[in-house]
Design a protein around this motif. Sequence first.
Motif, PDB file in Angstrom:
ATOM      1  N   PHE A  49       0.830  -1.207   0.000  1.00 26.30           N
ATOM      2  CA  PHE A  49       0.000   0.000   0.000  1.00 26.30           C
ATOM      3  C   PHE A  49       0.862   1.254   0.000  1.00 26.30           C
ATOM      4  O   PHE A  49       0.517   2.257  -0.632  1.00 26.30           O
ATOM      5  CB  PHE A  49      -0.948   0.019   1.203  1.00 26.30           C
ATOM      6  N   GLY A  50       1.988   1.205   0.695  1.00 20.81           N
ATOM      7  CA  GLY A  50       2.896   2.353   0.716  1.00 20.81           C
ATOM      8  C   GLY A  50       3.454   2.675  -0.658  1.00 20.81           C
ATOM      9  O   GLY A  50       3.567   3.841  -1.038  1.00 20.81           O
ATOM     10  N   ILE A  51       3.796   1.644  -1.397  1.00 23.18           N
ATOM     11  CA  ILE A  51       4.301   1.860  -2.758  1.00 23.18           C
ATOM     12  C   ILE A  51       3.212   2.470  -3.637  1.00 23.18           C
ATOM     13  O   ILE A  51       3.456   3.422  -4.378  1.00 23.18           O
ATOM     14  CB  ILE A  51       4.824   0.529  -3.351  1.00 23.18           C
ATOM     15  N   ILE A  52       1.999   1.923  -3.514  1.00 19.99           N
ATOM     16  CA  ILE A  52       0.890   2.459  -4.316  1.00 19.99           C
ATOM     17  C   ILE A  52       0.588   3.902  -3.927  1.00 19.99           C
ATOM     18  O   ILE A  52       0.433   4.772  -4.791  1.00 19.99           O
ATOM     19  CB  ILE A  52      -0.362   1.564  -4.154  1.00 19.99           C
ATOM     20  N   PHE A  53       0.510   4.186  -2.620  1.00 19.88           N
ATOM     21  CA  PHE A  53       0.214   5.540  -2.169  1.00 19.88           C
ATOM     22  C   PHE A  53       1.315   6.514  -2.555  1.00 19.88           C
ATOM     23  O   PHE A  53       1.036   7.645  -2.955  1.00 19.88           O
ATOM     24  CB  PHE A  53       0.001   5.581  -0.655  1.00 19.88           C
ATOM     25  N   SER A  54       2.565   6.097  -2.431  1.00 21.32           N
ATOM     26  CA  SER A  54       3.655   7.026  -2.747  1.00 21.32           C
ATOM     27  C   SER A  54       3.684   7.359  -4.233  1.00 21.32           C
ATOM     28  O   SER A  54       3.968   8.489  -4.610  1.00 21.32           O
ATOM     29  CB  SER A  54       5.000   6.450  -2.304  1.00 21.32           C
ATOM     30  N   GLN A  55       3.371   6.380  -5.083  1.00 16.82           N
ATOM     31  CA  GLN A  55       3.316   6.660  -6.518  1.00 16.82           C
ATOM     32  C   GLN A  55       2.170   7.618  -6.835  1.00 16.82           C
ATOM     33  O   GLN A  55       2.312   8.545  -7.620  1.00 16.82           O
ATOM     34  CB  GLN A  55       3.149   5.368  -7.312  1.00 16.82           C
ATOM     35  N   THR A  56       1.060   7.415  -6.158  1.00 15.21           N
ATOM     36  CA  THR A  56      -0.109   8.277  -6.404  1.00 15.21           C
ATOM     37  C   THR A  56       0.142   9.687  -5.903  1.00 15.21           C
ATOM     38  O   THR A  56      -0.063  10.664  -6.628  1.00 15.21           O
ATOM     39  CB  THR A  56      -1.352   7.695  -5.707  1.00 15.21           C
ATOM     40  N   PHE A  57       0.572   9.820  -4.645  1.00 16.36           N
ATOM     41  CA  PHE A  57       0.771  11.142  -4.063  1.00 16.36           C
ATOM     42  C   PHE A  57       1.974  11.849  -4.659  1.00 16.36           C
ATOM     43  O   PHE A  57       1.963  13.065  -4.821  1.00 16.36           O
ATOM     44  CB  PHE A  57       0.921  11.051  -2.543  1.00 16.36           C
ATOM     45  N   CYS A  58       3.027  11.101  -4.946  1.00 19.67           N
ATOM     46  CA  CYS A  58       4.246  11.721  -5.466  1.00 19.67           C
ATOM     47  C   CYS A  58       4.006  12.315  -6.845  1.00 19.67           C
ATOM     48  O   CYS A  58       4.452  13.423  -7.132  1.00 19.67           O
ATOM     49  CB  CYS A  58       5.386  10.705  -5.508  1.00 19.67           C
ATOM     50  N   SER A  59       3.301  11.600  -7.700  1.00 23.23           N
ATOM     51  CA  SER A  59       3.095  12.101  -9.058  1.00 23.23           C
ATOM     52  C   SER A  59       2.094  13.255  -9.081  1.00 23.23           C
ATOM     53  O   SER A  59       2.194  14.129  -9.925  1.00 23.23           O
ATOM     54  CB  SER A  59       2.624  10.978  -9.974  1.00 23.23           C
ATOM     55  N   GLY A  93       2.161  15.999  -0.541  1.00 21.62           N
ATOM     56  CA  GLY A  93       1.256  14.854  -0.560  1.00 21.62           C
ATOM     57  C   GLY A  93       1.818  13.664   0.191  1.00 21.62           C
ATOM     58  O   GLY A  93       1.090  12.975   0.897  1.00 21.62           O
ATOM     59  N   ILE A  94       3.097  13.429   0.021  1.00 21.72           N
ATOM     60  CA  ILE A  94       3.744  12.317   0.736  1.00 21.72           C
ATOM     61  C   ILE A  94       3.712  12.573   2.239  1.00 21.72           C
ATOM     62  O   ILE A  94       3.400  11.681   3.030  1.00 21.72           O
ATOM     63  CB  ILE A  94       5.189  12.121   0.243  1.00 21.72           C
ATOM     64  N   LEU A  95       4.009  13.803   2.644  1.00 27.74           N
ATOM     65  CA  LEU A  95       3.986  14.152   4.066  1.00 27.74           C
ATOM     66  C   LEU A  95       2.577  14.031   4.635  1.00 27.74           C
ATOM     67  O   LEU A  95       2.386  13.497   5.732  1.00 27.74           O
ATOM     68  CB  LEU A  95       4.538  15.564   4.276  1.00 27.74           C
ATOM     69  N   ALA A  96       1.577  14.504   3.904  1.00 29.15           N
ATOM     70  CA  ALA A  96       0.191  14.397   4.364  1.00 29.15           C
ATOM     71  C   ALA A  96      -0.222  12.937   4.491  1.00 29.15           C
ATOM     72  O   ALA A  96      -0.870  12.537   5.472  1.00 29.15           O
ATOM     73  CB  ALA A  96      -0.740  15.136   3.405  1.00 29.15           C
ATOM     74  N   GLY A  97       0.128  12.117   3.517  1.00 25.60           N
ATOM     75  CA  GLY A  97      -0.184  10.692   3.588  1.00 25.60           C
ATOM     76  C   GLY A  97       0.493  10.019   4.765  1.00 25.60           C
ATOM     77  O   GLY A  97      -0.104   9.187   5.453  1.00 25.60           O
ATOM     78  N   PHE A  98       1.746  10.396   5.012  1.00 22.62           N
ATOM     79  CA  PHE A  98       2.476   9.831   6.155  1.00 22.62           C
ATOM     80  C   PHE A  98       1.797  10.186   7.471  1.00 22.62           C
ATOM     81  O   PHE A  98       1.624   9.333   8.343  1.00 22.62           O
ATOM     82  CB  PHE A  98       3.921  10.335   6.149  1.00 22.62           C
ATOM     83  N   VAL A  99       1.393  11.439   7.621  1.00 23.01           N
ATOM     84  CA  VAL A  99       0.755  11.883   8.865  1.00 23.01           C
ATOM     85  C   VAL A  99      -0.575  11.148   9.071  1.00 23.01           C
ATOM     86  O   VAL A  99      -0.861  10.661  10.173  1.00 23.01           O
ATOM     87  CB  VAL A  99       0.557  13.414   8.857  1.00 23.01           C
ATOM     88  N   VAL A 100      -1.380  11.061   8.031  1.00 23.89           N
ATOM     89  CA  VAL A 100      -2.680  10.388   8.149  1.00 23.89           C
ATOM     90  C   VAL A 100      -2.498   8.906   8.465  1.00 23.89           C
ATOM     91  O   VAL A 100      -3.145   8.371   9.380  1.00 23.89           O
ATOM     92  CB  VAL A 100      -3.504  10.583   6.855  1.00 23.89           C
ATOM     93  N   LEU A 101      -1.627   8.234   7.740  1.00 23.99           N
ATOM     94  CA  LEU A 101      -1.429   6.807   7.977  1.00 23.99           C
ATOM     95  C   LEU A 101      -0.785   6.531   9.336  1.00 23.99           C
ATOM     96  O   LEU A 101      -1.104   5.536   9.992  1.00 23.99           O
ATOM     97  CB  LEU A 101      -0.594   6.194   6.852  1.00 23.99           C
ATOM     98  N   SER A 102       0.090   7.411   9.796  1.00 24.62           N
ATOM     99  CA  SER A 102       0.676   7.252  11.127  1.00 24.62           C
ATOM    100  C   SER A 102      -0.377   7.419  12.213  1.00 24.62           C
ATOM    101  O   SER A 102      -0.384   6.684  13.209  1.00 24.62           O
ATOM    102  CB  SER A 102       1.801   8.263  11.339  1.00 24.62           C
ATOM    103  N   ALA A 103      -1.275   8.376  12.043  1.00 25.75           N
ATOM    104  CA  ALA A 103      -2.350   8.574  13.016  1.00 25.75           C
ATOM    105  C   ALA A 103      -3.275   7.358  13.057  1.00 25.75           C
ATOM    106  O   ALA A 103      -3.668   6.903  14.141  1.00 25.75           O
ATOM    107  CB  ALA A 103      -3.139   9.833  12.676  1.00 25.75           C
TER     108      ALA A 103
END
Length: 133
Positions: free
Chosen positions: A61-71, A77-87
């Motif tokens: 899921f991390g690979i999929i999310f990073s490709q989506t948010f990064c592009s 986007g990567i930072l926001a995804g990290f914060v949400v998933l960490s919470a």
Amino acid sequence: FLPCASIANIGKNIGFLAASASRAAIHQSLTKTEGKTSNLGDVTAKAGSQAILASLLGTGFGIIFSQTFCSDYGTAGILAGFVVLSAVHQVCTYKAIQAVPLKTLDRHRLHIVLDSYMKSNLDQAIGQSDGSE
């Protein structure tokens, strides 16, 4: 890159150490049954299998999310995804630990029980103190 990776590895190892210490107590509490032989090895093996599966799914899921948010959104986007998933991870871990009844008293739980006893002059059951932690 190397300093960032080194700091991340230190944080990962600290987290692993903290998780290992609490994991042993949780596994031991799951195997305590009256009149039956407990199988700590079986519980530990099944928990290890679940952890590996969760880690592999999380990596996927991390690979999929990073490709989506990064592009689409770049670093923000990567930072926001990290914060949400960490919470979400922290909330799920907290709920999982709340679901396991620990039948022993550590300092914190003993303080809750004794404080309640001193205030009400009635003995509070250990199980009732679980919600106060």
